[in-house]
Design an enzyme around this catalytic site. Structure first.
Site, PDB file in Angstrom:
ATOM      1  N   GLU A  39      30.396  11.019 -20.972  1.00  0.00           N
ATOM      2  CA  GLU A  39      31.273  10.629 -22.076  1.00  0.00           C
ATOM      3  C   GLU A  39      31.936  11.888 -22.653  1.00  0.00           C
ATOM      4  OE1 GLU A  39      28.700   8.439 -24.694  1.00  0.00           O
ATOM      5  OE2 GLU A  39      28.183   6.972 -23.152  1.00  0.00           O
TER       6      GLU A  39
ATOM      7  N   GLU B  85      31.874   5.695 -31.619  1.00  0.00           N
ATOM      8  CA  GLU B  85      32.303   5.397 -30.249  1.00  0.00           C
ATOM      9  C   GLU B  85      33.821   5.533 -30.109  1.00  0.00           C
ATOM     10  OE1 GLU B  85      30.312   4.674 -27.746  1.00  0.00           O
ATOM     11  OE2 GLU B  85      28.417   4.006 -28.661  1.00  0.00           O
TER      12      GLU B  85
ATOM     13  N   HIS C  27      25.031  11.336 -23.727  1.00  0.00           N
ATOM     14  CA  HIS C  27      25.388  10.748 -22.434  1.00  0.00           C
ATOM     15  C   HIS C  27      26.461  11.642 -21.806  1.00  0.00           C
ATOM     16  CE1 HIS C  27      24.038   6.724 -24.353  1.00  0.00           C
ATOM     17  NE2 HIS C  27      23.013   7.358 -23.791  1.00  0.00           N
TER      18      HIS C  27
ATOM     19  N   HIS D  21      29.980   9.372 -29.199  1.00  0.00           N
ATOM     20  CA  HIS D  21      29.864   8.756 -27.882  1.00  0.00           C
ATOM     21  C   HIS D  21      31.203   8.201 -27.393  1.00  0.00           C
ATOM     22  CE1 HIS D  21      25.390   8.528 -27.357  1.00  0.00           C
ATOM     23  NE2 HIS D  21      25.447   8.745 -28.661  1.00  0.00           N
TER      24      HIS D  21
END
Length: 375
Positions: free
Chosen positions: A169, A335, A166, A259
């Site tokens: 990010e 994350e 992504h 991420h």
């Protein structure tokens, strides 16, 4: 006064910019897709004036809950990024800041540009046992860069770490920079040991096109790369197709997919408990890995995160799920926050490039502890 975003990673649409106290902007949608949240723009000519910048479509963004408790970042030199007063009223995101210099940048998070990417990987290849390989081309014809660290051997554990599927990010690529710089440090005994006993396959940016275009989640054709791992198309999602082909060629013993999360102000990992082949062995590996990281880095925790999938219901289009299922290995999505780490907050910088780099470097201590168990 002038507002622009026609640069690498830029994203904004100007609605009204006649006076500093009444600037109205909109975040542009991803290329050929409806996702949007990432912004990055430059304001010139407002030095000494209290600016009120309203992102008028914030409530319609992909993750509107991400604006609650969020503060935008600003920079005068594109090096130091600091947080500025920001308020979400349920409809608009308002940034209130008086620039100290004539030109200032604002962004959703500190950007990691394509030029920084190229500089990072080419500096890395000058380090011990690191080689750049081009796996193929993106939709727009850019190289899909793989950095291999350690002497290739059939008997060594194969560790894959990839980031920025992504593009909006960038903390994921800051993470990779911290990890890569430490791996290349010949005075670091952990790095030296790992390069002697394992092979690292590192993809610092899976979505180069999307990063340059200023997208949040998609590549240049509007595809979310982290949903196509079960059947990537070499024409529309070559970024996944070529990386997956290389994985099938090398094998995988550990995979980390890096991420950033818009809503949760914590660092965490997602479990693979929902994949069909999830076993007691994989459960034990997950627990040992996560417990070790908690001891090594106060930035990591396991109390807050996503709800685990029910057994057998995992989406195998997601990288960590597909890898875990197909290679029967420890495979995790990691994350980091856009906001701050509420367990260890920083009032001036929030979660930052420096913290992301340190977090990336810290995982090597975890891997060295797990090496005999994952191989």
């Amino acid at each position: 006064m002038r507002i622009t975003s026609n640069f690498d990673g830029g994203n904004i649409e100007v609605i009204i910019a006649e006076s500093p106290e009444n600037i109205k902007l909109a975040i542009r949608k991803d290329t050929r897709a409806n996702f949007f949240q990432w912004f990055f723009f430059r304001v010139e000519g407002a030095q000494g004036f209290p600016c009120r910048i309203s992102l008028v479509n914030a409530s319609e963004s992909s993750y509107p809950e991400g604006w609650i408790g969020y503060r935008a970042v600003a920079s005068y030199d594109l090096v130091e990024w600091f947080r500025v007063p920001t308020f979400f009223n349920g409809k608009e995101l308002n940034i209130n800041h008086m620039p100290e210099y004539n030109s200032v940048y604002y962004a959703y998070f500190a950007p990691f540009t394509y030029q920084q990417h190229l500089e990072m990987i080419h500096k890395a290849q000058m380090s011990r046992q690191m080689v750049i390989e081009n796996l193929g081309q993106t939709v727009e014809g850019r190289n899909i860069d793989l950095l291999t660290a350690g002497e290739v051997s059939e008997t060594k554990p194969k560790i894959w770490i990839l980031a920025r599927q992504h593009p909006g990010e960038p903390m994921a690529e800051w993470f990779m920079q911290g990890l890569i710089e430490r791996l290349g440090n010949t005075n670091d005994p952990v790095a030296c040991y790992l390069l002697d006993h394992a092979i690292f396959y590192l993809v610092p940016n899976m979505n180069i096109d999307g990063s340059i275009l200023g997208n949040l989640r998609c590549n240049a054709l509007g595809h979310n790369l982290n949903r196509v791992w079960d059947n990537p198309d070499p024409e529309t999602t070559p970024e996944v197709y070529y990386v997956r082909q290389k994985m099938l060629e090398t094998g995988v013993d550990l995979c980390l997919d890096i991420h950033g999360d818009e809503g949760l102000p914590y660092c965490f990992a997602t479990s693979n408990v929902g994949i069909p082949s999830f076993s007691r062995r994989l459960a034990m590996l997950e627990k040992e890995f996560l417990d070790a990281w908690k001891k090594i880095s106060p930035d990591f925790q396991t109390e807050h995160g996503y709800e685990a999938d029910k057994p057998g219901t995992a989406n195998l289009g997601i990288c960590s799920k597909w890898v875990g299922e197909n290679f029967d290995c420890l495979s995790l999505t990691i994350e980091m926050p856009f906001k701050d780490n509420n367990n260890l907050p920083d009032s001036h910088y929030g979660w930052s490039p420096g913290r992301s780099k340190a977090f990336g470097a810290s995982v090597l201590n975890v891997i060295v502890q797990m090496l005999d168990k994952i191989g």
